[in-house]
Design an enzyme around this catalytic site. Sequence first.
Site, PDB file in Angstrom:
ATOM      1  N   ASP A 183       6.706 -22.950  21.726  1.00 35.56           N
ATOM      2  CA  ASP A 183       7.220 -22.040  20.700  1.00 35.56           C
ATOM      3  C   ASP A 183       8.741 -22.149  20.677  1.00 35.56           C
ATOM      4  O   ASP A 183       9.354 -22.608  21.636  1.00 35.56           O
ATOM      5  CB  ASP A 183       6.793 -20.613  21.080  1.00 35.56           C
ATOM      6  CG  ASP A 183       7.239 -19.580  20.061  1.00 35.56           C
ATOM      7  OD1 ASP A 183       6.775 -19.646  18.916  1.00 35.56           O
ATOM      8  OD2 ASP A 183       8.047 -18.709  20.393  1.00 35.56           O
ATOM      9  N   SER A 184       9.343 -21.676  19.608  1.00 34.35           N
ATOM     10  CA  SER A 184      10.800 -21.703  19.504  1.00 34.35           C
ATOM     11  C   SER A 184      11.452 -20.660  20.413  1.00 34.35           C
ATOM     12  O   SER A 184      12.648 -20.707  20.651  1.00 34.35           O
ATOM     13  CB  SER A 184      11.217 -21.450  18.054  1.00 34.35           C
ATOM     14  OG  SER A 184      10.695 -20.216  17.622  1.00 34.35           O
TER      15      SER A 184
ATOM     16  N   GLY B 193      13.992 -20.631  12.356  1.00 34.06           N
ATOM     17  CA  GLY B 193      13.770 -20.358  10.934  1.00 34.06           C
ATOM     18  C   GLY B 193      14.946 -20.653  10.027  1.00 34.06           C
ATOM     19  O   GLY B 193      14.774 -20.868   8.833  1.00 34.06           O
TER      20      GLY B 193
ATOM     21  N   CYS C 296       4.340 -21.744  17.395  1.00 33.65           N
ATOM     22  CA  CYS C 296       5.378 -21.243  16.488  1.00 33.65           C
ATOM     23  C   CYS C 296       5.029 -21.619  15.052  1.00 33.65           C
ATOM     24  O   CYS C 296       4.831 -22.803  14.750  1.00 33.65           O
ATOM     25  CB  CYS C 296       6.702 -21.864  16.898  1.00 33.65           C
ATOM     26  SG  CYS C 296       8.029 -21.637  15.716  1.00 33.65           S
TER      27      CYS C 296
ATOM     28  N   GLU D  54      11.155  -7.115  18.955  1.00 35.18           N
ATOM     29  CA  GLU D  54      11.947  -7.417  20.159  1.00 35.18           C
ATOM     30  C   GLU D  54      12.690  -6.176  20.661  1.00 35.18           C
ATOM     31  O   GLU D  54      12.993  -6.057  21.838  1.00 35.18           O
ATOM     32  CB  GLU D  54      12.886  -8.591  19.895  1.00 35.18           C
ATOM     33  CG  GLU D  54      12.087  -9.868  19.676  1.00 35.18           C
ATOM     34  CD  GLU D  54      12.897 -11.147  19.748  1.00 35.18           C
ATOM     35  OE1 GLU D  54      14.145 -11.079  19.838  1.00 35.18           O
ATOM     36  OE2 GLU D  54      12.274 -12.226  19.717  1.00 35.18           O
TER      37      GLU D  54
ATOM     38  N   CYS E 197       3.002 -14.828  12.122  1.00 31.77           N
ATOM     39  CA  CYS E 197       4.133 -14.964  13.034  1.00 31.77           C
ATOM     40  C   CYS E 197       3.664 -14.452  14.387  1.00 31.77           C
ATOM     41  O   CYS E 197       2.958 -13.447  14.445  1.00 31.77           O
ATOM     42  CB  CYS E 197       5.329 -14.148  12.540  1.00 31.77           C
ATOM     43  SG  CYS E 197       6.679 -14.022  13.725  1.00 31.77           S
ATOM     44  N   THR E 198       4.059 -15.141  15.456  1.00 36.40           N
ATOM     45  CA  THR E 198       3.544 -14.767  16.778  1.00 36.40           C
ATOM     46  C   THR E 198       4.043 -13.410  17.266  1.00 36.40           C
ATOM     47  O   THR E 198       3.495 -12.858  18.213  1.00 36.40           O
ATOM     48  CB  THR E 198       3.894 -15.834  17.832  1.00 36.40           C
ATOM     49  OG1 THR E 198       5.272 -16.176  17.695  1.00 36.40           O
ATOM     50  CG2 THR E 198       3.040 -17.068  17.668  1.00 36.40           C
ATOM     51  N   HIS E 199       5.067 -12.865  16.627  1.00 33.54           N
ATOM     52  CA  HIS E 199       5.527 -11.525  17.020  1.00 33.54           C
ATOM     53  C   HIS E 199       4.613 -10.426  16.461  1.00 33.54           C
ATOM     54  O   HIS E 199       4.538  -9.340  17.007  1.00 33.54           O
ATOM     55  CB  HIS E 199       6.941 -11.259  16.482  1.00 33.54           C
ATOM     56  CG  HIS E 199       8.041 -11.892  17.275  1.00 33.54           C
ATOM     57  ND1 HIS E 199       8.172 -13.256  17.428  1.00 33.54           N
ATOM     58  CD2 HIS E 199       9.082 -11.332  17.945  1.00 33.54           C
ATOM     59  CE1 HIS E 199       9.256 -13.503  18.157  1.00 33.54           C
ATOM     60  NE2 HIS E 199       9.821 -12.359  18.488  1.00 33.54           N
TER      61      HIS E 199
END
Length: 272
Positions: free
Chosen positions: A17-18, A50, A80, A159, A191-193
């Site tokens: 992932d980034s 991004g 990602c 986050e 999106c992984t978040h």
Amino acid sequence: MSKSMQIDPKQPIGVFDSGIGGLTVVRALMERLPFENIVYFGDTARVPYGVKSVETIAHYTTQIAEFLLEKQVKVLIIACNTMAAVAAQVVRDLSPVPVLDVIEAGAIAAVEATRTRQIGVIGTPTTVNSNAYARAIQAMASDARIYSQACPLFVPLVEEGWLDHEVTRLTAQEYLKPVLAEHIDTLVLGCTHYPLLKPLLQNVMGTDVKLVDSAEAMATRTAALLAEQGLANTDPAPPHYEFYVTDVPVKFQTIGERFLGRSLNHVHVVKW
């Protein structure tokens, strides 16, 4: 590594992932495939991807894929969405082992979930602008109608740990208003978040809309691939998890553990 190499089922799954968002994918894999060894790579020094050019993203992605292939992984997972949207083919071309990406997994799950073929996709601006989800979904269901919405503020809110905060709820209502107006029955969390916002998003969307969690979709897809190719690890020994990052930013441990749902150990810093 030659294309005809023998893959040992005990070899780890490589996930990259980034940044640290891909830890939601690792968490879903740990829950779904408890015997599998996992190596994770998060490019924390160069996140966010991004805002970068396609060439730069492809270059970074190649570098990371090669690093994980040297770790003898048996499958590569692009966790990602931005990397998957831009560089999945690049990784497939260079990898001697199977490559799975989060967009394909999410698209498969969305097509399986929808009844009305009206599908919403939320993601970062790059993922949404790439149209990768719409293309992947339409390749499987040509009659599907896809409504995409970029939600740039979700990543910083997650986050910050504001998973059930009034500000996050208001932001979600604002972003999802146009998507709700289209009467979708399925919403892809692209999106992984976003899996961390699932309860809040479900609340905003209402009970009639099915949420597709790309992390869970990825674990399902991985389990199917390992079974198909006879690559599942059946060794009952406790699995080994390794985490590689390119920087240890402030709050890395806190955010990482929130994403992983457990303590984050065995973290190595790779200096490039």
